[in-house]
Design a protein around this motif. Structure first.
Motif, PDB file in Angstrom:
ATOM      1  N   THR A   1       0.828  -1.212   0.000  1.00 44.31           N
ATOM      2  CA  THR A   1       0.000   0.000   0.000  1.00 44.31           C
ATOM      3  C   THR A   1       0.856   1.253   0.000  1.00 44.31           C
ATOM      4  O   THR A   1       0.495   2.261  -0.613  1.00 44.31           O
ATOM      5  N   ALA A   2       1.992   1.212   0.681  1.00 45.74           N
ATOM      6  CA  ALA A   2       2.893   2.367   0.716  1.00 45.74           C
ATOM      7  C   ALA A   2       3.440   2.709  -0.664  1.00 45.74           C
ATOM      8  O   ALA A   2       3.851   3.849  -0.898  1.00 45.74           O
ATOM      9  N   LEU A   3       3.461   1.743  -1.569  1.00 45.37           N
ATOM     10  CA  LEU A   3       4.007   1.961  -2.905  1.00 45.37           C
ATOM     11  C   LEU A   3       2.936   2.223  -3.951  1.00 45.37           C
ATOM     12  O   LEU A   3       3.248   2.341  -5.142  1.00 45.37           O
ATOM     13  N   LYS A   4       1.671   2.322  -3.529  1.00 44.93           N
ATOM     14  CA  LYS A   4       0.586   2.582  -4.477  1.00 44.93           C
ATOM     15  C   LYS A   4       0.449   4.082  -4.753  1.00 44.93           C
ATOM     16  O   LYS A   4       0.734   4.906  -3.881  1.00 44.93           O
ATOM     17  N   PRO A   5       0.004   4.462  -5.936  1.00 48.04           N
ATOM     18  CA  PRO A   5      -0.338   5.869  -6.194  1.00 48.04           C
ATOM     19  C   PRO A   5      -1.475   6.312  -5.283  1.00 48.04           C
ATOM     20  O   PRO A   5      -2.258   5.478  -4.791  1.00 48.04           O
ATOM     21  N   PRO A   6      -1.633   7.615  -5.029  1.00 45.17           N
ATOM     22  CA  PRO A   6      -2.612   8.102  -4.051  1.00 45.17           C
ATOM     23  C   PRO A   6      -4.041   7.628  -4.278  1.00 45.17           C
ATOM     24  O   PRO A   6      -4.754   7.323  -3.323  1.00 45.17           O
TER      25      PRO A   6
ATOM     26  N   ASN B   1       6.273   8.209  -2.462  1.00 53.48           N
ATOM     27  CA  ASN B   1       5.447   8.286  -1.254  1.00 53.48           C
ATOM     28  C   ASN B   1       6.297   8.418   0.006  1.00 53.48           C
ATOM     29  O   ASN B   1       5.919   9.119   0.950  1.00 53.48           O
ATOM     30  N   PHE B   2       7.447   7.754   0.027  1.00 57.62           N
ATOM     31  CA  PHE B   2       8.302   7.813   1.214  1.00 57.62           C
ATOM     32  C   PHE B   2       8.907   9.205   1.386  1.00 57.62           C
ATOM     33  O   PHE B   2       9.091   9.668   2.513  1.00 57.62           O
TER      34      PHE B   2
ATOM     35  N   PHE C   1      -1.779  12.182  10.045  1.00 60.56           N
ATOM     36  CA  PHE C   1      -2.123  11.910   8.649  1.00 60.56           C
ATOM     37  C   PHE C   1      -3.628  11.774   8.455  1.00 60.56           C
ATOM     38  O   PHE C   1      -4.097  11.701   7.324  1.00 60.56           O
ATOM     39  N   PHE C   2      -4.371  11.707   9.562  1.00 57.57           N
ATOM     40  CA  PHE C   2      -5.825  11.648   9.502  1.00 57.57           C
ATOM     41  C   PHE C   2      -6.371  13.027   9.856  1.00 57.57           C
ATOM     42  O   PHE C   2      -6.217  13.496  10.981  1.00 57.57           O
ATOM     43  N   GLY C   3      -7.005  13.688   8.893  1.00 54.18           N
ATOM     44  CA  GLY C   3      -7.477  15.049   9.119  1.00 54.18           C
ATOM     45  C   GLY C   3      -8.879  15.260   8.595  1.00 54.18           C
ATOM     46  O   GLY C   3      -9.549  14.331   8.120  1.00 54.18           O
TER      47      GLY C   3
ATOM     48  N   MET D   1       0.742   4.440   5.380  1.00 57.35           N
ATOM     49  CA  MET D   1       1.438   3.172   5.214  1.00 57.35           C
ATOM     50  C   MET D   1       2.924   3.391   4.986  1.00 57.35           C
ATOM     51  O   MET D   1       3.769   2.645   5.510  1.00 57.35           O
ATOM     52  N   ALA D   2       3.280   4.407   4.209  1.00 51.10           N
ATOM     53  CA  ALA D   2       4.702   4.700   3.985  1.00 51.10           C
ATOM     54  C   ALA D   2       5.383   5.089   5.298  1.00 51.10           C
ATOM     55  O   ALA D   2       6.492   4.635   5.596  1.00 51.10           O
TER      56      ALA D   2
END
Length: 280
Positions: free
Chosen positions: A36-41, A60-61, A235-237, A247-248
């Motif tokens: 999931t960390a490597l997926k596009p947004p 993403n990282f 990261f949750f807003g 995930m990253a």
């Protein structure tokens, strides 16, 4: 050079199968987080669902550190966890040595009372601990993140089990050579206790690193004193959750504990077996 053939019995086959299944269960969340960390947004919850995105987005990282001052949270977490681990090792080893090797009136009764504090959950203690931190003037400080939980009974119990297994002849030999109890502790006991200290260091570091409830209560300025769990919460807003960045950042937060486990792995198995945590 001859090699012994593995004899597959029904019992060993079942044991290995269960080990493989358990290993896959533990690895599944990590694999999902990395994927999931490597997926596009826009592909985190795409329909149809796939483990791998349309392409691997390593950016993403880097975006994690652009979205938030995540490097600050990592440094804060490392400082709190490292100092907290050192304090726990010092306090627990001294207490364990006193309970295991020194003879004094009321030792066993006091140890049972000390051990009983393990039954009190952290959630019950946060309110009186917060009031105590207010009295000390430590609210929103590194001291409040480190010291309140550095003197628990777990580390003392763990090291006491190890110290009790050391032959008394070593201690008597050190006494005959003119060593004081403190010198015996520093020169004889601590070097032998390296495996147990490594186990306690790993458990303590991970506990500090992953702590969320206490930092959430005691820290007012998250941007200055926030640790990694508090940083992940940001990261949750109101504008939505940045799941690919969450995930990253989670994968990045795994690196310090993973490196610690790799560095101390040769001591962990021996230490766990010697301290009685292996189920014996």
């Amino acid at each position: 050079m001859s090699t012994d053939k593995i004899r597959w019995t029904p019992r060993s086959l079942v044991s290995h199968t269960l080990l493989v299944v358990v290993t896959l269960l533990f690895l599944a969340p990590v694999v999902y987080a990395v994927a999931t960390a490597l997926k596009p947004p826009g592909e985190t919850f795409a329909d149809p669902t796939s483990l791998i995105g349309s392409h691997l987005r390593w950016q993403n990282f880097a975006d994690v550190f652009d979205f938030l001052p995540f490097q600050r949270f990592i440094l804060n977490g490392l400082l709190v966890a490292a100092v907290g681990t050192l304090v726990v090792l010092a306090a627990s080893s001294l207490g364990a040595y006193a309970f295991a090797r020194l003879r004094w009136r009321g030792r066993d009764g006091l140890f049972l009372m000390f051990l009983a504090t393990l039954m009190v959950p952290q959630e019950v203690l946060v309110v009186p601990m917060f009031i105590l931190m207010q009295e000390f003037g430590w609210v929103n400080s590194y001291q409040a993140l480190i010291f309140p939980w550095a003197f628990t009974a777990f580390g003392t119990f763990l090291l006491r089990q190890f110290f009790r297994g050391i032959p008394y002849e070593l201690q008597e030999a050190a006494t005959l050579d003119g060593c004081s109890p403190l010198r015996t502790f520093l020169a004889v006991m601590l070097p032998i206790a390296r495996p147990a200290l490594s186990v306690l260091a790993v458990f303590t570091f991970i506990g500090y690193w992953n702590s969320f409830l206490w930092p959430l209560i005691i820290v007012n300025d998250v941007s200055a004193l926030g640790t990694v769990p508090l940083g992940l919460e940001l990261f949750f807003g109101q504008n939505g959750s940045q799941w690919h960045l969450v995930m990253a950042a989670s994968v990045i937060s795994l690196i310090p504990t993973l490196l610690l486990l790799i560095a101390l792995q040769k001591h962990l198995v021996k230490g766990i077996a010697a301290t009685g945590l292996a189920g014996r």
